[in-house]
Design an enzyme around this catalytic site. Structure first.
Site, PDB file in Angstrom:
ATOM      1  N   LYS A  26       0.772  -1.344  -0.125  1.00 14.00           N
ATOM      2  CA  LYS A  26      -0.033  -0.067  -0.054  1.00 14.00           C
ATOM      3  C   LYS A  26       0.883   1.350  -0.046  1.00 14.00           C
ATOM      4  CE  LYS A  26      -3.021   0.865   3.698  1.00 14.00           C
ATOM      5  NZ  LYS A  26      -2.534   2.383   4.223  1.00 14.00           N
ATOM      6  N   SER A  27       1.767   1.289   1.033  1.00 11.72           N
ATOM      7  CA  SER A  27       2.597   2.498   0.828  1.00 11.72           C
ATOM      8  C   SER A  27       3.394   2.729  -0.306  1.00 11.72           C
ATOM      9  CB  SER A  27       3.797   2.337   2.030  1.00 11.72           C
ATOM     10  OG  SER A  27       3.188   2.238   3.424  1.00 11.72           O
ATOM     11  N   ARG A  30       2.966   5.868  -3.385  1.00 13.40           N
ATOM     12  CA  ARG A  30       4.152   6.645  -3.499  1.00 13.40           C
ATOM     13  C   ARG A  30       4.447   6.703  -5.076  1.00 13.40           C
ATOM     14  NH1 ARG A  30       4.102   5.730   1.272  1.00 13.40           N
ATOM     15  NH2 ARG A  30       5.327   6.818   3.098  1.00 13.40           N
ATOM     16  N   GLY A  84      -5.194   7.731   5.178  1.00  9.36           N
ATOM     17  CA  GLY A  84      -4.253   8.704   6.076  1.00  9.36           C
ATOM     18  C   GLY A  84      -3.209   9.454   5.105  1.00  9.36           C
ATOM     19  N   ARG A 132      -8.647  12.293  12.494  1.00  8.73           N
ATOM     20  CA  ARG A 132      -7.263  11.793  12.693  1.00  8.73           C
ATOM     21  C   ARG A 132      -6.406  13.046  12.559  1.00  8.73           C
ATOM     22  NH1 ARG A 132      -5.757   6.708   9.140  1.00  8.73           N
ATOM     23  NH2 ARG A 132      -3.717   6.791  10.346  1.00  8.73           N
ATOM     24  N   SER A 146       7.035   8.785  11.727  1.00  6.86           N
ATOM     25  CA  SER A 146       5.981   8.640  10.947  1.00  6.86           C
ATOM     26  C   SER A 146       6.527   8.856   9.550  1.00  6.86           C
ATOM     27  CB  SER A 146       4.935   9.711  11.391  1.00  6.86           C
ATOM     28  OG  SER A 146       4.242   9.856  10.128  1.00  6.86           O
ATOM     29  N   GLN A 201       4.562   9.189   6.830  1.00 10.53           N
ATOM     30  CA  GLN A 201       3.560  10.085   6.443  1.00 10.53           C
ATOM     31  C   GLN A 201       4.173  11.374   6.531  1.00 10.53           C
ATOM     32  OE1 GLN A 201      -0.265   9.038   7.744  1.00 10.53           O
ATOM     33  NE2 GLN A 201      -0.368   7.165   6.615  1.00 10.53           N
ATOM     34  N   ASP A 252       1.890  -1.226  11.772  1.00 13.24           N
ATOM     35  CA  ASP A 252       0.372  -1.708  11.222  1.00 13.24           C
ATOM     36  C   ASP A 252       0.195  -3.267  11.669  1.00 13.24           C
ATOM     37  OD1 ASP A 252       0.132   0.747  10.197  1.00 13.24           O
ATOM     38  OD2 ASP A 252       0.809   0.227   8.251  1.00 13.24           O
ATOM     39  N   ARG A 311      -7.655  -3.440   9.032  1.00 15.72           N
ATOM     40  CA  ARG A 311      -6.665  -4.298   9.609  1.00 15.72           C
ATOM     41  C   ARG A 311      -7.241  -5.084  11.174  1.00 15.72           C
ATOM     42  NH1 ARG A 311      -2.486  -3.459   6.625  1.00 15.72           N
ATOM     43  NH2 ARG A 311      -1.911  -1.367   6.087  1.00 15.72           N
TER      44      ARG A 311
END
Ligand code: S3P
Length: 431
Positions: free
Chosen positions: A19-20, A24, A93, A122, A167, A169, A318, A391
């Site tokens: 996913k990350s 990107r 997020g 959030r 983080s 993010q 995660d 999750r």
């Protein structure tokens, strides 16, 4: 959805794309010059949110379908158009935080970002505050902390920024903003978070240096255009984690999980499962487009309790919900420390996992920044709820495999945020 206990679990599975890395590849492709081709992109709700936001700003993104190459026609570093409507980041997020970094420097353009109920609750100031140090103008509810957020694009200025949380993010948002800031920017993290942005930005041609103890200091200089690339997205170790724990706790289980990304900033889960005594081996290790990849084999065996905290947490952040499941089936008392970040994920994952596993009879004590789990108690089937968290949905499915009696899971569809084929894979592997 009904979740009966399982006889055993066997076979091979290919988890969907990371996913990350998927977010990107879309984002960097969108601001590169020329075409980016992405193989293995995760066809799930979160990356679709990123793709839709980019399309709304003039980036060409072809249809995202499982097994098909996705083409992104980049508009260049400053080519994003002002969208005519609010940008909807859905549940993601990563989409919202990375977009804030990308959009804050688009001088003369106005953007409004929002998301679903979870995302609008959030914290966003963790990104807004460092961007403000660079000159960004971002407004939102509660002093800019909560979406909807309005971004008035302006010329930003390079700074040295110490981030208060490890983080990826936050780090990635600053790096994206730095690409068109005046002067160089250095981000210093308290501990290393996942480094996919650093690897991929460099591959796209950014002038970026990584230093400091444990790669916690990243310096980026503006002035280099990004060029479209061919990206291969490996399978997501955060999705593989469900099968690793399922294989380790289910009597008689044996699973092979193919093509899993093994970036060291993400492999904390393997280290903990190995410490627990899980029978896991890594096969066929290789390098694919700048990211380490391998196949994983897991078989059932006895597990010992774990004690985790400190710099390990960002490397498995995660996977803590599913590690809590593993802890229930281990001998001894497991402890998670320094994991307050779990309270600001898609749900408050410490509270939700304690509540849901508690309904199955697990003995979990929750703390402000962690939990203690007493292992060795047989869990029993129960009425469960994902509480809308992907999750959590998949972790509870794993817990129910070896529970005594059947479980019922409410809101299982949450899994589609990161792993739309999870329920099909589960049906295929159980026998
Ligand atoms: C992500 C970073 C992590 C992780 C999230 C994805 C990313 O969040 O929990 O699922 O792609 O950068 P934080 O950066 O907030 O720790």
């Amino acid at each position: 959805m009904s979740l009966p206990g399982v006889g055993s679990l066997r076979g091979q599975v290919r988890v969907p794309g990371d996913k990350s890395i998927s977010h990107r590849a879309l984002l960097f492709g969108g601001i590169a010059e020329g075409t980016t081709r992405i193989d293995g992109l995760l066809p799930a709700e979160d990356p679709l949110s990123t793709a839709d936001c980019l399309r709304a700003m003039g980036v060409g993104v072809s249809a995202i379908r499982a097994g098909e190459t996705v083409e992104v026609q980049g508009v260049g570093l400053d080519g994003l158009l002002e969208p005519g409507d609010v940008l909807d980041c859905g549940n993601s997020g990563t989409t919202m935080r990375l977009m804030l970094g990308l959009l804050a420097g688009r001088a003369g353009r106005h953007f409004v970002l929002t998301g679903d109920d979870s995302l609008r609750g959030r914290p966003m100031r963790r990104v807004g505050a460092p961007l403000a140090e660079m000159g960004a103008l971002i407004h939102g509810r509660l002093d800019g902390n909560f979406a909807p957020l309005a971004v008035q694009g302006r010329q930003l200025h390079g700074r040295t920024i110490h981030t208060p949380v490890a983080s990826a993010q936050v780090k990635s948002a600053i790096l994206l903003a730095a690409l068109t800031a005046t002067g160089e920017t250095t981000v210093i993290e308290p501990a290393q978070s996942r480094d996919h942005s650093e690897r991929m930005l460099r591959a796209f041609g950014a002038d970026l240096e990584v230093g400091g103890t444990n790669s916690t200091e990243i310096t980026i200089r503006p002035g280099s255009n990004l060029r479209g690339q061919d990206v291969v997205v490996p399978g997501d170790i955060s999705s593989a984690a469900f099968w690793l724990v399922a294989g380790a706790i289910t009597p008689g289980a044996e699973l092979k999980i193919e093509n899993v990304g093994l970036n060291p900033s993400r492999t904390g889960i393997l280290e903990v499962l190995e410490q627990m005594g899980a029978r896991i081996s890594v096969l066929n290790s290789r390098d694919v487009a700048g990211e380490p990849v391998g196949d994983l084999h897991v078989a059932h065996g006895p597990l010992q309790a774990f004690d985790i905290g400190g710099e390990l947490i960002p490397r498995l952040v995660d996977e803590i919900p599913v590690l809590a499941v593993a802890a229930c089936y281990a001998t001894g008392v497991s402890r998670v420390r320094d994991a307050g970040e779990l309270r600001v994920k898609e749900t408050d994952r410490l509270a939700v996992m304690a509540r849901q596993l508690g309904a199955m009879g697990a003995q979990i004590e929750e703390f402000e920044d962690g939990m203690v789990i007493v292992g060795g108690q047989k869990l029993k089937g129960a009425e469960l709820d994902s509480e809308t968290d992907h999750r959590v949905a998949m972790s509870l499915a794993v817990a129910s495999l070896v529970a005594v009696g059947d479980s019922k899971l409410h809101r299982p569809e949450a899994a589609a945020v990161s792993y739309p084929s999870f329920w099909n894979d589960l049906a295929r592997l159980r026998n």
